[in-house]
Design an enzyme around this catalytic site. Structure first.
Site: not given
Length: 279
Positions: A2-3
């Site tokens: 996840p960014e």
DNA sequence: CAGTGCCCCTGAGAGC
DNA sequence: TGCTCTCAGGGGCACT
């Protein structure tokens, strides 16, 4: 992994499955996920209600009644999902919040890198990376003057520079490769060798790419799922990341993969040449 | 203080 | 088939 766009997608999902719910029990199945004393963490939250969920960079901020904030970082593979109380618990689920409405919010994290920290609301900026986190990658927060100034003061390579959350928040390995490809900048270019024009193009690329990916609910690689168990759609939009050995979408040259600061890095050697300071 | 490199973790995939 | 090795990587931290 996840960014920012993925974490924002998770946040929106959590608003629907967790906000407004009151906790009446917590199971901690893997203690290291909680950086506080586990028993103190449990006792502080039981009886509290989640009033809101905010985000700063890749950090989720669960707001509780009683002036408490839980800082949650998903790191590589952390994810949240809900199910009816009493549902099956698999071996990678490490924390379960039981709500009074007979639903559970489950935290699952295969690699066990994710962390949760409970603090008094208002002091969350003293937790881990939030102490030094840079501006959000938005038009209003991420100013060109600021970007040019910090670039000039860094002799390191641009890719690790962008991965450093204290410079700008939210970029991870995938979006780094994408924005450097968009801006035609070599990932090993020293940050202080970027021209003001390159800095301006790079900034615009960062802002637009994060916005576009967020609109498409993020990128699904490996196991990322949002809070509803759905995949994002942005992986179909990736131009560089994951495309080593394939022709560059812009010029047709074969894209190559190298290691930069321990990170797999894909780029086009034709479009993204390494330049000297005077080029 | 800026930059570098190791470490935490597990599963997938490669190699034998 | 099954074992071992390598790789994936965000961020904290120790070290230069």
């Amino acid at each position: 992994m996840p960014e920012l766009p993925e974490v924002e997608t998770v946040r929106r999902g959590l608003m629907r499955i967790a906000a407004g719910r009151q906790i009446n029990g917590i199971d901690v199945l893997y203690g290291k996920t909680i950086t506080n004393d586990v028993e103190e963490f449990r006792q502080a939250l039981i009886g509290q209600t989640i009033t809101d969920i905010d985000r700063r960079g890749k950090y989720l901020l669960f707001r509780f009644t009683n002036q408490l904030t839980m800082v949650s970082h998903l790191r590589m593979e952390g994810s949240y999902f809900n199910q009816p109380t009493g549902g099956e618990v698999d071996k990678h689920t490490h924390v379960i919040f039981h709500f009074t409405d007979q639903t559970d919010l489950c935290y699952r994290d295969t690699r066990k890198f994710g962390r949760m920290t409970l603090v008094k609301t208002g002091t969350e900026n003293e937790v881990g990376g939030l102490k030094t986190i840079g501006p959000e990658p938005t038009e209003q927060d991420f100013k060109l003057d600021y970007f040019i100034d910090i670039l000039k003061h860094s002799r390191g390579k641009i890719k690790p520079f962008l991965l450093n959350q204290s410079h700008v928040a939210g970029l991870g390995n995938i979006y780094c490769d994408e924005v450097l490809w968009m801006a035609k900048i070599n990932p090993e270019q020293p940050a202080n060798f970027l021209s003001d024009t390159q800095a301006s193009i790079l900034r615009k690329s960062i802002i637009s790419e994060i916005k576009r990916a967020t609109k498409l609910h993020g990128t699904t690689v490996h196991t990322f799922k949002n809070a509803f168990g759905n995949a994002g759609e942005f992986q179909n939009e990736l131009q560089a990341y994951g495309h080593a050995g394939e022709p560059c979408p812009r010029c047709g040259t074969t894209m190559i993969k190298i290691k930069v600061a321990q990170r797999g890095t894909t780029y086009c050697p034709q479009c993204q040449p390494l330049r000297g300071q005077d080029d």
